[in-house]
Design an enzyme around this catalytic site. Structure first.
Site, PDB file in Angstrom:
ATOM      1  N   GLY A  13      26.792 114.209 -10.864  1.00 18.21           N
ATOM      2  CA  GLY A  13      26.264 113.100 -11.638  1.00 18.21           C
ATOM      3  C   GLY A  13      26.744 113.451 -13.162  1.00 18.21           C
ATOM      4  O   GLY A  13      27.356 112.807 -13.846  1.00 18.21           O
ATOM      5  N   GLY A  14      26.013 114.682 -13.425  1.00 17.42           N
ATOM      6  CA  GLY A  14      25.958 115.003 -14.904  1.00 17.42           C
ATOM      7  C   GLY A  14      27.437 115.283 -15.395  1.00 17.42           C
ATOM      8  O   GLY A  14      27.990 114.874 -16.370  1.00 17.42           O
ATOM      9  N   GLU A  34      21.684 118.131 -18.713  1.00 18.15           N
ATOM     10  CA  GLU A  34      20.836 119.369 -18.084  1.00 18.15           C
ATOM     11  C   GLU A  34      20.991 119.086 -16.609  1.00 18.15           C
ATOM     12  O   GLU A  34      20.633 118.346 -16.072  1.00 18.15           O
ATOM     13  CB  GLU A  34      19.439 119.248 -18.684  1.00 18.15           C
ATOM     14  CG  GLU A  34      18.505 120.446 -18.122  1.00 18.15           C
ATOM     15  CD  GLU A  34      17.052 120.016 -17.941  1.00 18.15           C
ATOM     16  OE1 GLU A  34      16.755 119.412 -18.653  1.00 18.15           O
ATOM     17  OE2 GLU A  34      16.570 120.102 -16.919  1.00 18.15           O
ATOM     18  N   GLY A  52      19.751 115.782 -14.372  1.00 20.22           N
ATOM     19  CA  GLY A  52      19.789 115.279 -13.145  1.00 20.22           C
ATOM     20  C   GLY A  52      20.755 116.152 -12.510  1.00 20.22           C
ATOM     21  O   GLY A  52      21.110 117.555 -12.584  1.00 20.22           O
ATOM     22  N   SER A  53      21.645 115.795 -11.704  1.00 17.48           N
ATOM     23  CA  SER A  53      22.500 116.617 -10.537  1.00 17.48           C
ATOM     24  C   SER A  53      23.651 117.069 -11.172  1.00 17.48           C
ATOM     25  O   SER A  53      24.261 116.363 -12.211  1.00 17.48           O
ATOM     26  CB  SER A  53      23.005 115.759  -9.335  1.00 17.48           C
ATOM     27  OG  SER A  53      23.769 114.518  -9.690  1.00 17.48           O
ATOM     28  N   CYS A  84      13.347 120.946 -12.123  1.00 17.99           N
ATOM     29  CA  CYS A  84      14.668 121.834 -12.612  1.00 17.99           C
ATOM     30  C   CYS A  84      14.306 123.047 -12.843  1.00 17.99           C
ATOM     31  O   CYS A  84      15.069 124.014 -12.809  1.00 17.99           O
ATOM     32  CB  CYS A  84      15.097 121.203 -13.797  1.00 17.99           C
ATOM     33  SG  CYS A  84      14.022 121.017 -15.124  1.00 17.99           S
TER      34      CYS A  84
END
Ligand code: NAP
Length: 489
Positions: A225-226, A245, A221-222, A281
């Site tokens: 957030g990650g 990732e 994800g972002s 991605c």
């Protein structure tokens, strides 16, 4: 707090309201996951492979229902989603076959050497044991291949771990139905209840990672957030690996020697850029082309006919539109635009920003802005050294593409520069499309991955969830009982 599906084509809510998992429910789920782990982790690879095959079969048996729900929730279209379920089932079977063949999990036997030290040593057997309970955060843009039953879940289950998935709020019903189908298939095949579990809600995701019974996290994800979840994982009293990732800003270098037919090349570029509304991605986000190339004029002509597809959610559109505007203000590019769409739903016109490498070198922060959607950046260059200068200043990325002739002197220099920044260098191929196979590497320097030594796609993904344990001088009878439960049987 509750979660409800929203149709991205119409902005209408539909389906049941799903409550967020409470802390009491979460505690029960983790307790059951821990009990099931004790059984699942000691089952033979053949047993686990059989359960994985059951899940893959069940997924395909329910393909029509799953495609219908996920299309309503994601707007990705029936063709794409049907293909994605096929890929997901294939991926699950690949992990099943790999553990059954034993290659990835075979113990390494280092026999005793009867010599004085340092050459002499007792017998060592290096084995791999399941790391424990794994928390998986499903991605928004792949409701199957990177979600409840995605590569993170299937590789962790294959490794012998139990898995608790935090459902993505952009496809709650898809997540729930996928979980129900997989759970039934596993339990019917003899797996202990609770080996696979599902939770909903942002808080439950955080609590899950903070719980000391959970031993690893996996995420797509972002960057924002990650990174927050990575920080939770590493700030614990007992820090755990977090395989994130993140981001999607990938470089594509087009050498002078490459463009035989600008019309064909421009079309292929737009197809790759706008695939899945650009929500990949591996999107070809930043493309470098020679200054005197006919390509930009061709792209300008062709983009006019491109129509928008829906975003995955209102949140994804809002973030994309904000970032695109920030990028526009920062670099004042020439704008090439496709068609917009009036009315309800989450749409934005496809758009390409045209600027120069020289200008970006003076505005380097622009390359950290992720426009996750139908937006591309094309930068013209006068020399390859200028491109390399800029690529070296970019953040790490999942993939870089290089287009050219193999006897082009710039190819080696550009290829080396890309290898220093990305996890996969694709030669004369667009970055979108990630084959699930042994040689794949889907990772790269941060932020592409929070664990750059590992891949989240391909068979090696299983090693993220296996912890090495060496047994020294263990008598054979004990070794067979204690250490060999991951061996072929
Ligand atoms: P996201 O916002 O990072 O969310 C992914 C998952 O992580 C969701 O389940 C989310 O839960 C959870 N999460 C995020 N931050 C959290 C936090 N601080 N605490 C607890 N849970 C957290 O990604 P997204 O919703 O898929 O898309 C947003 C952006 O991420 C996109 O616009 C794009 O820029 C990027 N993205 C990148 C990729 C990629 O493959 N590299 C894929 C998808 C998206 P909640 O939503 O419930 O908070």
């Amino acid at each position: 707090m509750t979660i409800q599906s929203v149709n991205p084509r119409t902005n209408e809510k539909f389906g049941p309201v799903i409550p967020e998992t409470t802390s009491i429910e979460l505690d029960e789920i983790i307790t059951l996951s821990q009990t099931s782990l004790q059984i699942w982790s000691t089952r033979s690879p053949s047993f686990r492979a059989n359960c994985l095959h059951s899940i893959a079969n069940a997924l395909e048996e329910n393909i029509e229902e799953l495609v219908k729900i996920s299309d309503l929730e994601t707007g990705l279209g029936e063709i794409r989603l049907t293909g994605e379920i096929g890929r997901t089932a294939f991926q699950i079977r690949e992990f099943a076959n790999a553990i059954q063949a034993g290659d990835l999990i075979a113990p390494l036997v280092d026999s005793a050497v009867e010599l004085p030290v340092p050459q002499g040593h007792p017998q060592f057997v290096r084995t791999l044991v399941p790391i424990g309970i794994v928390a998986v955060f499903g991605a928004s843009n792949f409701p199957f291949a990177f979600s409840v039953l995605g590569g993170d879940t299937s590789s962790a289950l294959a490794a012998g771990c139990s898995v608790i998935v935090k459902a993505h709020p952009a496809h709650p019903q898809t997540s729930l139905r996928t979980y129900e189908i997989a759970n039934k298939a596993m339990v019917d095949a003899g797996a202990p209840k609770g080996t696979l579990a599902l939770v909903h809600g942002v808080e439950s995701g955080q609590m899950l990672l903070r719980d000391e019974r959970v031993q690893a996290g996996a995420f797509t994800g972002s960057k924002h957030g990650g990174r927050a979840l990575f920080d939770i994982s590493t700030a614990r009293k007992n820090p755990i690996p977090f395989y994130g990732e993140l981001g999607s800003v990938n470089p594509v270098i087009v050498l002078r020697s490459s463009i035989a037919d600008p019309k064909v090349f421009a079309c292929a570029y737009l197809d790759s850029l706008l695939m899945g509304n650009g929500q990949f991605c591996t999107n070809p986000s930043v493309m470098f082309i020679p200054k005197d190339s006919a390509l930009s004029a061709e792209i300008e002509t062709q983009i006019i006919d491109r129509v928008p597809s829906p975003f995955l959610s209102q949140a994804t559109k809002t973030l994309h539109d904000k970032n695109r505007e920030d990028l526009r203000v920062l670099i004042s590019p020439k704008i090439l635009s496709g068609q917009g769409k009036e009315g309800a739903g989450f749409y934005s016109a496809p758009m390409i920003f045209l600027s120069t490498v020289e200008h970006l070198l003076a505005n380097i922060s622009a390359l950290t802005i992720e426009c996750f959607g139908p937006t591309g950046l094309i930068l013209t260059y006068t020399s390859i050294s200028e491109v390399i200068d800029l690529v070296m200043k970019m953040d790490g990325a999942l993939v870089g593409s290089l287009f050219g002739d193999s006897d082009d002197a710039d190819a080696m220099v550009a290829g080396r520069a890309l290898a220093g920044k990305v996890g996969r260098v694709a030669w004369n191929a667009w970055p979108t499309g990630v084959a699930v196979t042994a040689g794949q590497h889907h990772g790269g320097p941060y932020p592409a991955s929070t664990a750059p030594l590992h891949t989240s796609v391909g068979l090696s993904a299983i090693t993220r969830f296996l912890r090495p344990v060496t047994f020294q001088s263990l008598p054979p009878v004990l070794l067979n009982q204690v250490a060999m439960n991951l061996a072929k049987s």
